[in-house]
Structures are given as C-alpha cells and as structure tokens.
Design a protein around this motif. Structure first.
Motif, PDB file in Angstrom:
ATOM      1  N   UNK A 170       0.841  -1.790   0.160  1.00  0.00           N
ATOM      2  CA  UNK A 170       0.034   0.454  -0.435  1.00  0.00           C
ATOM      3  C   UNK A 170       0.932   1.360   0.075  1.00  0.00           C
ATOM      4  N   UNK A 171       2.397   0.972   0.489  1.00  0.00           N
ATOM      5  CA  UNK A 171       2.994   2.297   0.486  1.00  0.00           C
ATOM      6  C   UNK A 171       2.708   3.542   1.353  1.00  0.00           C
ATOM      7  N   UNK A 172       2.030   2.848   2.930  1.00  0.00           N
ATOM      8  CA  UNK A 172       1.835   3.407   3.488  1.00  0.00           C
ATOM      9  C   UNK A 172       2.834   3.969   4.878  1.00  0.00           C
ATOM     10  N   UNK A 173       3.240   5.076   5.608  1.00  0.00           N
ATOM     11  CA  UNK A 173       4.240   5.069   6.774  1.00  0.00           C
ATOM     12  C   UNK A 173       4.164   3.676   7.526  1.00  0.00           C
ATOM     13  N   UNK A 174       3.117   3.128   7.922  1.00  0.00           N
ATOM     14  CA  UNK A 174       2.745   2.524   9.036  1.00  0.00           C
ATOM     15  C   UNK A 174       1.320   1.088   9.051  1.00  0.00           C
ATOM     16  N   UNK A 175       1.692   0.309   9.590  1.00  0.00           N
ATOM     17  CA  UNK A 175       0.323  -0.554   9.575  1.00  0.00           C
ATOM     18  C   UNK A 175      -0.873   0.846   9.522  1.00  0.00           C
ATOM     19  N   UNK A 176      -2.278  -0.096   9.275  1.00  0.00           N
ATOM     20  CA  UNK A 176      -3.246   1.381   9.450  1.00  0.00           C
ATOM     21  C   UNK A 176      -3.970   1.600  10.730  1.00  0.00           C
ATOM     22  N   UNK A 177      -4.163   0.728  12.027  1.00  0.00           N
ATOM     23  CA  UNK A 177      -4.483   0.865  12.837  1.00  0.00           C
ATOM     24  C   UNK A 177      -3.292   1.520  13.840  1.00  0.00           C
ATOM     25  N   UNK A 178      -4.237   1.768  15.073  1.00  0.00           N
ATOM     26  CA  UNK A 178      -3.526   1.950  16.080  1.00  0.00           C
ATOM     27  C   UNK A 178      -3.203   0.570  16.925  1.00  0.00           C
ATOM     28  N   UNK A 179      -3.829  -0.093  17.140  1.00  0.00           N
ATOM     29  CA  UNK A 179      -3.655  -1.447  17.265  1.00  0.00           C
ATOM     30  C   UNK A 179      -4.387  -1.985  17.003  1.00  0.00           C
ATOM     31  N   UNK A 180      -4.129  -3.925  17.459  1.00  0.00           N
ATOM     32  CA  UNK A 180      -4.331  -4.697  16.372  1.00  0.00           C
ATOM     33  C   UNK A 180      -5.063  -6.035  17.987  1.00  0.00           C
ATOM     34  N   UNK A 181      -5.544  -6.634  18.223  1.00  0.00           N
ATOM     35  CA  UNK A 181      -6.422  -7.263  19.078  1.00  0.00           C
ATOM     36  C   UNK A 181      -6.436  -8.962  18.521  1.00  0.00           C
ATOM     37  N   UNK A 182      -5.678  -9.645  19.599  1.00  0.00           N
ATOM     38  CA  UNK A 182      -6.100 -11.046  19.070  1.00  0.00           C
ATOM     39  C   UNK A 182      -7.062 -11.730  19.256  1.00  0.00           C
ATOM     40  N   UNK A 183      -7.385 -13.100  19.521  1.00  0.00           N
ATOM     41  CA  UNK A 183      -8.180 -13.713  19.594  1.00  0.00           C
ATOM     42  C   UNK A 183      -7.392 -14.371  20.861  1.00  0.00           C
ATOM     43  N   UNK A 184      -6.438 -14.261  21.791  1.00  0.00           N
ATOM     44  CA  UNK A 184      -5.946 -14.714  23.403  1.00  0.00           C
ATOM     45  C   UNK A 184      -5.879 -13.496  23.963  1.00  0.00           C
ATOM     46  N   UNK A 185      -6.412 -12.684  23.545  1.00  0.00           N
ATOM     47  CA  UNK A 185      -6.508 -11.645  24.569  1.00  0.00           C
ATOM     48  C   UNK A 185      -5.431 -10.202  24.661  1.00  0.00           C
ATOM     49  N   UNK A 186      -4.640 -10.227  23.688  1.00  0.00           N
ATOM     50  CA  UNK A 186      -3.645  -9.056  23.667  1.00  0.00           C
ATOM     51  C   UNK A 186      -3.898  -8.224  22.662  1.00  0.00           C
ATOM     52  N   UNK A 187      -3.437  -6.939  23.100  1.00  0.00           N
ATOM     53  CA  UNK A 187      -3.064  -5.968  22.136  1.00  0.00           C
ATOM     54  C   UNK A 187      -1.465  -5.395  21.335  1.00  0.00           C
ATOM     55  N   UNK A 188      -1.713  -5.193  20.314  1.00  0.00           N
ATOM     56  CA  UNK A 188      -0.236  -5.502  19.514  1.00  0.00           C
ATOM     57  C   UNK A 188      -0.400  -3.860  19.656  1.00  0.00           C
ATOM     58  N   UNK A 189       0.461  -3.082  20.011  1.00  0.00           N
ATOM     59  CA  UNK A 189       1.096  -1.740  19.106  1.00  0.00           C
ATOM     60  C   UNK A 189       0.700  -1.721  18.113  1.00  0.00           C
ATOM     61  N   UNK A 190       0.208  -0.414  17.108  1.00  0.00           N
ATOM     62  CA  UNK A 190      -0.233  -0.506  16.054  1.00  0.00           C
ATOM     63  C   UNK A 190       0.407   1.338  15.989  1.00  0.00           C
ATOM     64  N   UNK A 191       0.270   2.264  15.377  1.00  0.00           N
ATOM     65  CA  UNK A 191       0.600   3.363  15.245  1.00  0.00           C
ATOM     66  C   UNK A 191       0.540   4.059  16.582  1.00  0.00           C
ATOM     67  N   UNK A 192      -0.499   3.377  17.030  1.00  0.00           N
ATOM     68  CA  UNK A 192       0.098   3.814  18.776  1.00  0.00           C
ATOM     69  C   UNK A 192      -1.295   5.083  18.813  1.00  0.00           C
ATOM     70  N   UNK A 193      -1.175   6.269  20.104  1.00  0.00           N
ATOM     71  CA  UNK A 193      -1.501   7.127  20.459  1.00  0.00           C
ATOM     72  C   UNK A 193      -1.352   8.199  19.761  1.00  0.00           C
ATOM     73  N   UNK A 194      -2.242   9.457  19.622  1.00  0.00           N
ATOM     74  CA  UNK A 194      -1.469  10.825  19.117  1.00  0.00           C
ATOM     75  C   UNK A 194      -0.530  10.761  17.879  1.00  0.00           C
ATOM     76  N   UNK A 195      -1.395   9.696  16.836  1.00  0.00           N
ATOM     77  CA  UNK A 195      -0.917   9.415  15.769  1.00  0.00           C
ATOM     78  C   UNK A 195      -2.571   8.755  14.700  1.00  0.00           C
ATOM     79  N   UNK A 196      -2.756   9.359  13.517  1.00  0.00           N
ATOM     80  CA  UNK A 196      -3.880   9.408  13.007  1.00  0.00           C
ATOM     81  C   UNK A 196      -3.202   8.272  12.344  1.00  0.00           C
ATOM     82  N   UNK A 197      -4.474   7.506  11.483  1.00  0.00           N
ATOM     83  CA  UNK A 197      -4.793   5.739  11.270  1.00  0.00           C
ATOM     84  C   UNK A 197      -4.924   6.635  10.041  1.00  0.00           C
ATOM     85  N   UNK A 198      -4.875   4.955   9.040  1.00  0.00           N
ATOM     86  CA  UNK A 198      -5.460   4.470   8.001  1.00  0.00           C
ATOM     87  C   UNK A 198      -6.409   3.990   7.330  1.00  0.00           C
TER      88      UNK A 198
END
Length: 188
Positions: free
Chosen positions: A66-94
């Motif tokens: 896609x040519x984006x600066x980072x993965x599109x999401x602020x965070x990614x939730x897995x079915x096992x109950x973890x939150x993986x940091x994406x772009x994080x806080x204070x940053x525009x999503x895509x």
C-alpha cells in the motif's frame, strides 16, 4: 489506565517500521472515539505464538504493497486477549475510510474474519484497547464499526452487534460469523 494488561510493543512483536517506510504519519489530538475493524478473510484457529507473525504480515502489506508509513491501525487485538501496538496513540490512522475519519477516530483491528470466533479474550482486549486509547490518546466516547464510515462488511456482523450492545463490552456468544456475501475482501 495506561497500556492494556496484555500489551505487546512494536519492538516486542518485531515491527520493521523505519526500514521500508518513506513517509511518516502525522500526529492527531483528541478524537471522537475508536473504530473497530477485523482483518476480514477467514483466518482460522491458530496458537498465540503465530499472532506476532500475522501482525508483521499486516505491517508488510500496508507498508510495502500500500505504500503507507505504518500499519493502518492504532492497535491489533488477537483472539488470545493481547493488544499489539500499531501506530499507537497520538498518530493518525489509515484504516477508517477517509482523512477526516482517520483524524477523528483511532482504529483497533481484530485478528479474525468471516467464520472465525470472536473470543471472550478478544472482547476483553478490545475493551482494554479502547480504554488505553481513551486514557493515553484522548479518544472520545464513541465506539463504532468501520461500516459506519464506508460501505464495507467490516468489522463483521458479530463484532458489530457486540459493539452496539447497550452494555458495551459485555461478552455474548459469538462462535460463528453470520453468512453474508463479501462486498470487498480487504479490511480498509
């Protein structure tokens, strides 16, 4: 609250940000809230040990294809109950469908798709992810689905029903996704 109890930083999951990215995302201030997404295609069942690799795959697709600066999401939730940091806080999503929606809402994505169970652990991680974005990112009170921003099936009927439950976050039996035809096969 700061980060969710089961929080995986970009460094811990092996983010490659900075190696491929040629542009940077811009900061955002207070938002209206958080938009929930799903990865979309059926992912099947997998052990938690596979989650970091799946997040890296999403990152590669968003950055390289896609040519984006980072993965599109602020965070990614897995079915096992973890939150993986994406772009994080204070940053525009895509992820939300338009520049205004990306400025106005954070984005959390579930590692699941059509026919995959929406686990109680995933529900709890979504709740903690929203709380994290509210406390650390100044996200507003709204919680909606990607389909509220554009024509898409995302985040799937089960997650969408759950988030629209008047008792947001109350686990419901969501072992199977409703059968619907796909309008699109990508989660954004």
């Amino acid at each position: 609250m700061s980060q969710p109890s089961k929080f995986v930083t970009k460094e811990e999951w092996g983010s490659t940000l900075g190696r491929q990215a040629t542009v940077r995302t811009h900061p955002i201030g207070a938002t209206k809230g958080v938009t929930l997404h799903w990865e979309g295609p059926k992912m099947g069942s997998f052990p938690h040990s596979k989650c970091a690799g799946k997040v890296r795959g999403i990152e590669r697709f968003h950055e390289q294809d896609r040519g984006w600066a980072d993965l599109a999401y602020s965070g990614i939730v897995c079915p096992h109950g973890y939150v993986f940091e994406g772009r994080g806080v204070g940053v525009q999503t895509a992820a939300n469908g338009s520049s205004d929606d990306n400025d106005d809402y954070y984005a959390l994505c579930y590692l699941g798709g059509k026919g995959d169970p929406f686990t109680a652990e995933g529900q709890a991680a979504f709740i903690e992810g929203v709380q994290w974005l509210r406390s650390d990112g100044d996200a507003g009170p709204e919680v909606n689905g990607h389909r509220d921003h554009k024509s898409t099936e995302c985040p799937g009927d089960v997650i969408y029903r759950w988030l629209n439950n008047t008792d947001f976050g109350q686990p419901i039996d969501n072992t199977q996704e409703d059968e619907m035809s796909w309008k699109e096969n990508i989660p954004f």
